[in-house]
Design a protein around this motif. Structure first.
Motif, PDB file in Angstrom:
ATOM      1  N   GLY B  12       0.789  -1.233   0.000  1.00  0.00           N
ATOM      2  CA  GLY B  12       0.000   0.000   0.000  1.00  0.00           C
ATOM      3  C   GLY B  12       0.819   1.281   0.000  1.00  0.00           C
ATOM      4  O   GLY B  12       0.355   2.305   0.495  1.00  0.00           O
ATOM      5  N   SER B  13       2.026   1.238  -0.563  1.00  0.00           N
ATOM      6  CA  SER B  13       2.877   2.438  -0.579  1.00  0.00           C
ATOM      7  C   SER B  13       2.233   3.579  -1.357  1.00  0.00           C
ATOM      8  O   SER B  13       2.521   4.746  -1.117  1.00  0.00           O
ATOM      9  CB  SER B  13       4.224   2.110  -1.218  1.00  0.00           C
ATOM     10  OG  SER B  13       4.043   1.827  -2.606  1.00  0.00           O
ATOM     11  N   GLY B  14       1.393   3.226  -2.331  1.00  0.00           N
ATOM     12  CA  GLY B  14       0.752   4.256  -3.147  1.00  0.00           C
ATOM     13  C   GLY B  14       1.628   4.785  -4.265  1.00  0.00           C
ATOM     14  O   GLY B  14       1.247   5.726  -4.948  1.00  0.00           O
ATOM     15  N   VAL B  15       2.795   4.181  -4.461  1.00  0.00           N
ATOM     16  CA  VAL B  15       3.663   4.640  -5.560  1.00  0.00           C
ATOM     17  C   VAL B  15       2.919   4.512  -6.888  1.00  0.00           C
ATOM     18  O   VAL B  15       2.896   5.436  -7.698  1.00  0.00           O
ATOM     19  CB  VAL B  15       4.993   3.843  -5.612  1.00  0.00           C
ATOM     20  CG1 VAL B  15       5.831   4.276  -6.808  1.00  0.00           C
ATOM     21  CG2 VAL B  15       5.775   4.024  -4.320  1.00  0.00           C
ATOM     22  N   ALA B  17      -0.404   4.303  -7.435  1.00  0.00           N
ATOM     23  CA  ALA B  17      -1.562   5.192  -7.513  1.00  0.00           C
ATOM     24  C   ALA B  17      -1.129   6.637  -7.752  1.00  0.00           C
ATOM     25  O   ALA B  17      -1.845   7.415  -8.395  1.00  0.00           O
ATOM     26  CB  ALA B  17      -2.386   5.096  -6.223  1.00  0.00           C
ATOM     27  N   GLY B  18       0.054   6.993  -7.250  1.00  0.00           N
ATOM     28  CA  GLY B  18       0.568   8.345  -7.472  1.00  0.00           C
ATOM     29  C   GLY B  18       1.160   8.514  -8.863  1.00  0.00           C
ATOM     30  O   GLY B  18       1.124   9.604  -9.427  1.00  0.00           O
ATOM     31  N   SER B  19       1.728   7.430  -9.428  1.00  0.00           N
ATOM     32  CA  SER B  19       2.398   7.569 -10.724  1.00  0.00           C
ATOM     33  C   SER B  19       1.480   7.278 -11.902  1.00  0.00           C
ATOM     34  O   SER B  19       1.729   7.772 -12.994  1.00  0.00           O
ATOM     35  CB  SER B  19       3.612   6.631 -10.852  1.00  0.00           C
ATOM     36  OG  SER B  19       4.125   6.251  -9.629  1.00  0.00           O
ATOM     37  N   PRO B  21      -2.336   7.388 -11.905  1.00  0.00           N
ATOM     38  CA  PRO B  21      -3.563   7.558 -11.123  1.00  0.00           C
ATOM     39  C   PRO B  21      -4.806   6.887 -11.717  1.00  0.00           C
ATOM     40  O   PRO B  21      -5.596   6.328 -10.986  1.00  0.00           O
ATOM     41  CB  PRO B  21      -3.750   9.074 -11.057  1.00  0.00           C
ATOM     42  CG  PRO B  21      -2.460   9.672 -11.465  1.00  0.00           C
ATOM     43  CD  PRO B  21      -1.725   8.653 -12.280  1.00  0.00           C
ATOM     44  N   ILE B  26      -5.888   2.963  -4.211  1.00  0.00           N
ATOM     45  CA  ILE B  26      -5.747   2.233  -2.959  1.00  0.00           C
ATOM     46  C   ILE B  26      -7.147   1.983  -2.399  1.00  0.00           C
ATOM     47  O   ILE B  26      -7.932   2.905  -2.223  1.00  0.00           O
ATOM     48  CB  ILE B  26      -4.900   3.026  -1.942  1.00  0.00           C
ATOM     49  CG1 ILE B  26      -3.535   3.405  -2.543  1.00  0.00           C
ATOM     50  CG2 ILE B  26      -4.717   2.230  -0.649  1.00  0.00           C
ATOM     51  CD1 ILE B  26      -2.624   2.251  -2.862  1.00  0.00           C
ATOM     52  N   ARG B  31      -4.698  -1.698   0.183  1.00  0.00           N
ATOM     53  CA  ARG B  31      -3.874  -2.229  -0.909  1.00  0.00           C
ATOM     54  C   ARG B  31      -4.314  -1.644  -2.237  1.00  0.00           C
ATOM     55  O   ARG B  31      -5.425  -1.148  -2.376  1.00  0.00           O
ATOM     56  CB  ARG B  31      -3.998  -3.747  -0.957  1.00  0.00           C
ATOM     57  CG  ARG B  31      -3.537  -4.400   0.324  1.00  0.00           C
ATOM     58  CD  ARG B  31      -2.822  -5.712   0.064  1.00  0.00           C
ATOM     59  NE  ARG B  31      -1.837  -5.924   1.106  1.00  0.00           N
ATOM     60  CZ  ARG B  31      -2.166  -6.275   2.363  1.00  0.00           C
ATOM     61  NH1 ARG B  31      -3.435  -6.423   2.692  1.00  0.00           N
ATOM     62  NH2 ARG B  31      -1.227  -6.456   3.256  1.00  0.00           N
ATOM     63  N   GLY B  47       5.649   1.996 -15.933  1.00  0.00           N
ATOM     64  CA  GLY B  47       6.432   2.823 -15.007  1.00  0.00           C
ATOM     65  C   GLY B  47       6.076   2.485 -13.570  1.00  0.00           C
ATOM     66  O   GLY B  47       6.950   2.338 -12.710  1.00  0.00           O
ATOM     67  N   ALA B  48       4.778   2.335 -13.304  1.00  0.00           N
ATOM     68  CA  ALA B  48       4.338   1.985 -11.953  1.00  0.00           C
ATOM     69  C   ALA B  48       4.842   0.601 -11.572  1.00  0.00           C
ATOM     70  O   ALA B  48       5.341   0.385 -10.458  1.00  0.00           O
ATOM     71  CB  ALA B  48       2.812   2.043 -11.870  1.00  0.00           C
ATOM     72  N   SER B  51       8.348   0.656 -10.665  1.00  0.00           N
ATOM     73  CA  SER B  51       8.614   1.434  -9.452  1.00  0.00           C
ATOM     74  C   SER B  51       8.085   0.780  -8.183  1.00  0.00           C
ATOM     75  O   SER B  51       8.339   1.277  -7.088  1.00  0.00           O
ATOM     76  CB  SER B  51       7.990   2.830  -9.587  1.00  0.00           C
ATOM     77  OG  SER B  51       8.482   3.490 -10.729  1.00  0.00           O
ATOM     78  N   CYS B  52       7.335  -0.313  -8.329  1.00  0.00           N
ATOM     79  CA  CYS B  52       6.742  -0.935  -7.136  1.00  0.00           C
ATOM     80  C   CYS B  52       7.821  -1.590  -6.279  1.00  0.00           C
ATOM     81  O   CYS B  52       8.552  -2.455  -6.759  1.00  0.00           O
ATOM     82  CB  CYS B  52       5.709  -1.982  -7.536  1.00  0.00           C
ATOM     83  SG  CYS B  52       5.127  -2.938  -6.118  1.00  0.00           S
TER      84      CYS B  52
END
Ligand code: HEM
Ligand code: HEM
Ligand code: SF4
Lengths: 400, 72
Positions: B12-15, B17-19, B21, B26, B31, B47-48, B51-52
């Motif tokens: 659930g880091s949100g990386v 969802a932030g990259s 959207p 989440i 999660r 990319g997401a 980056s996970c």
């Protein structure tokens, strides 16, 4: 509805204890979760304190780091640098850099490094145990550990690490520090990295810097300046924070001796303990790096206008009772929770898994080598470097 | 079209969802979940995935089932 003259002045008064955030944050979380604030320079912004809202601000792309990086709120030493770095970009530019480095910091890659870190912890603590007491833990353990780990990852030769540390120390010290000195140190570091990059380009090695150089060569996915900034940022972001958490974890554990005894008796609690300590110990006095809204956003019933500076208080969010029962109590057996100690969203700490592993091995090492550890001075004599978001101890004299 | 999936390794880091959207959100369980799948190919998804921190995201070709994510 908040009125201009009702705006809260920042910085908030300092906390009466180093173990808890200022009680003003709990008041704000309850009564003004999205509070209008004025900064020391007279400009205004918003401070967000509830867990759900803080998480949203950090994840929601309408809160932009790139826009904040150019704003007045960032006009101080530190934030200036974060401006040119990965921490000052928004997706998709941000993703272009992040995906290049993320592979070196996944949980899986970090596990591969664990044996090396365990060995390093053993070496450092064997040396500490042999020294005349009291020993400064900052100098001999909590700083050298993360510095050596990140230098090893990047591929900075061990013999360069001390010069290096002097520069980064100047850069990270006091926000009120001499700007000329800070610029000189940053210049030195940039020159150093430029040279190191040239060396690695000539003689590739098995390290992150070499991998990044290859990424730069490959379809120009990385500019030379970005490459230097990334190495620079990794180095800086990677050590002061981790060193601080080691110090603060230890101080906190010794302040709650029943919890410390529990951990000493059940070392299998270490991973949970690290998460609980990350939740409980605030990284700094203030809030995290500012974001700026790209459009008006409603948060907890308050409309934040477009173009507004928004600060998140991770410390307040991590003590939110609606998420963490009995939030002001340190409970090392608390079920692992998604604290915000590493942030969230696109900028969620790149080094989070590495830092977790280092913190786990540091705690295990301390319990193993120095089970009777005590702080050698009263809390009142502990000296923090002032003026920084990252609160940092100058020294931590310990005995046993 | 791509199939996007998030494994239980997600923290659930949100990386993501932030990259990316539109492609990750989440959930109430803390999660990440893809709001829709399969989806049209979009580099932000890769990319997401790259980056996970948990390598929890898999992206496969909806027709052939072959991996298009970075960790095959
Ligand atoms: C316990 C130690 C650490 C703590 C508490 C910590 C905390 C944080 C936080 C809160 C953020 C997000 C800031 C924001 O969004 O405003 C962040 C970002 C970051 N951290 Fe850490 N960190 C730690 C260790 C590390 C280590 C060891 C590294 C690198 C090796 C690292 C590298 C980074 C980088 C590169 C970012 C920016 C990521 C991005 O913008 O995409 N950190 N860290
Ligand atoms: C990629 C580059 C960088 C990353 C990822 C990074 C990461 C961070 C993080 C996570 C924090 C804590 C903020 C929070 O509480 O959320 C921080 C604060 C800070 N960083 Fe960096 N940093 C970077 C570059 C630098 C550089 C190059 C400098 C040196 C000039 C610097 C100086 C500081 C200072 C002084 C603070 C305290 C904040 C303040 O007083 O406003 N950072 N940084
Ligand atoms: S980046 Fe990975 S760990 Fe983080 S929320 Fe997305 S899927 Fe989960």
């Amino acid at each position: 509805m908040t009125l201009q003259d009702d705006a809260l002045a920042l910085p908030l008064p300092p906390a009466p204890s180093i173990y808890h955030p200022t009680p003003r944050l709990a008041e704000l979380r309850a009564n003004r979760p999205v509070a209008e604030v004025t900064f020391p320079d007279g400009s205004t912004g918003w401070l967000v304190t509830r867990y759900a809202d803080v998480r949203q601000v950090l994840i929601d792309p309408r809160f932009s780091r790139a826009a904040a990086a150019g704003s007045a709120a960032s006009d101080t030493g530190i934030a200036l640098v974060a401006t040119d770095s990965i921490l000052g970009m928004d997706p998709p530019e941000h993703t272009r850099l992040r995906r290049l480095v993320a592979g070196a910091f996944t949980a899986r890659r970090v596990e591969e490094l664990r044996p090396k870190v365990t060995a390093l912890v053993d070496t450092l603590l064997t040396d500490v145990a042999a020294r005349p007491r009291p020993v400064d833990l900052v100098e001999h353990f909590s700083l050298p550990l993360p510095v050596r780990v990140i230098c090893e990852l990047l591929g900075v030769p061990p013999e360069d690490q001390h010069v290096f540390h002097a520069w980064s120390d100047t850069i990270m010290s006091d926000a009120g520090g001499d700007p000329a000195e800070i610029r000189a140190a940053m210049g030195n570091l940039a020159v150093y990295f430029g040279k190191l990059i040239a060396d690695k380009r000539a003689t590739p090695a098995d390290d992150l810097m070499t991998a990044l150089i290859a990424a730069r060569g490959n379809q120009d996915r990385l500019t030379e300046q970005e490459l230097v900034n990334l190495c620079f940022g990794l180095l800086i972001a990677g050590h002061e924070t981790t060193a601080n958490q080691i110090n603060m974890f230890l101080l906190t554990l010794l302040h709650f001796p029943e919890e410390y005894a529990r951990l000493a008796g059940s070392p299998e609690l270490v991973p949970q303990a690290v998460e609980e300590l990350m939740r409980f110990v605030q990284l700094g006095e203030g809030a995290g790096l500012p974001r700026v809204t790209t459009e008006a956003v409603d948060l907890s019933g308050v409309t934040i206008p477009a173009g507004a500076v928004v600060l998140t208080s991770m410390a307040a969010a991590n003590r939110d009772e609606s998420v963490f029962a009995d939030a002001d109590r340190l409970d090392l057996s608390r079920e692992i929770t998604q604290h915000l100690g590493f942030g969230a969203g696109a900028h969620h700490c790149l080094g989070a898994q590495l830092a977790r592993m280092e913190l786990q091995e540091a705690l295990r090492g301390l319990l193993r080598h120095l089970p009777d550890l005590r702080i050698a001075v009263p809390d009142a004599e502990l000296r923090f470097k002032t003026g920084m978001i990252v609160r940092s101890l100058q020294s931590l004299p310990v005995t046993w | 079209m791509w199939n996007v999936a998030v494994s239980p390794a997600c923290i659930g880091s949100g990386v993501c969802a932030g990259s990316a959207p539109g492609h990750f959100a989440i959930g109430a369980d803390g999660r990440s979940h893809p709001p829709a799948t399969p989806v049209d190919p979009d580099d932000a998804i890769l990319g997401a995935a790259a980056s996970c921190p948990m390598e929890a995201i898999t992206v496969t070709d909806a027709d052939t089932g072959t991996h298009v994510d970075p960790f095959i």
